[in-house]
Design a protein around this motif. Sequence first.
Motif, short mmCIF file in Angstrom:
data_model
loop_
_atom_site.label_atom_id
_atom_site.label_comp_id
_atom_site.label_asym_id
_atom_site.label_seq_id
_atom_site.Cartn_x
_atom_site.Cartn_y
_atom_site.Cartn_z
N ALA A 80 -59.17 35.09 38.46
CA ALA A 80 -60.49 34.69 38.03
C ALA A 80 -61.58 36.01 38.17
O ALA A 80 -62.31 36.09 37.46
N ASP A 81 -61.18 36.90 39.05
CA ASP A 81 -61.98 38.16 39.25
C ASP A 81 -61.72 39.00 38.07
O ASP A 81 -62.37 39.58 37.54
N ALA A 82 -60.40 39.29 37.65
CA ALA A 82 -59.91 39.81 36.50
C ALA A 82 -60.90 39.40 35.41
O ALA A 82 -61.38 40.51 34.50
N LEU A 83 -60.84 38.05 35.13
CA LEU A 83 -61.56 37.56 33.96
C LEU A 83 -62.91 37.84 34.07
O LEU A 83 -63.54 37.92 33.04
N ARG A 84 -63.55 37.72 35.26
CA ARG A 84 -64.92 37.81 35.45
C ARG A 84 -65.43 39.35 35.10
O ARG A 84 -66.26 39.77 34.42
N LEU A 85 -64.37 40.37 35.47
CA LEU A 85 -64.79 41.64 35.28
C LEU A 85 -64.55 42.07 33.80
O LEU A 85 -65.43 42.75 33.34
N ALA A 86 -63.60 41.28 32.96
CA ALA A 86 -63.58 41.55 31.60
C ALA A 86 -65.01 40.80 31.08
O ALA A 86 -65.41 41.54 29.97
N ALA A 87 -65.40 39.67 31.30
CA ALA A 87 -66.50 39.15 30.78
C ALA A 87 -67.71 40.05 31.17
O ALA A 87 -68.52 40.08 30.18
#
Length: 118
Positions: A80-87
């Motif tokens: 979820a953190d990796a997806l947040r960072l990409a977002a």
Amino acid sequence: MKEKPLLFILLLSISLAFGQKRVIDSLNQLMRNTNNDTMRLVISERLSFEWLNSNSDSSLLYADQYLKLSEKLEYRMNEADALRLAAFNYTYTGNYPRALEKLYRALKTCPDKREDNK
């Protein structure tokens, strides 16, 4: 008189740019020298964050690497953190639909505390 503060601000911004490059170089060297997946996960997260303001493509590359390692290790919160960072990166570059897509996927990835209590 106004030239001195302007010169000081210019010199300060130049020194900060060189400092960022040193951090990135150090992290890249650590990435090359480690075989531990957990350490690679942490380093890829930091590299994605460090590249965010200067090179969006590199930031997204390391965010994707962070996501793949999180999936491999089955660390849901890191996914979820990796997806947040990409977002965040997509928001920074103005690609809002892609950012929302990543955030929605991150939301679905997070474990639901209510299910654990049943």
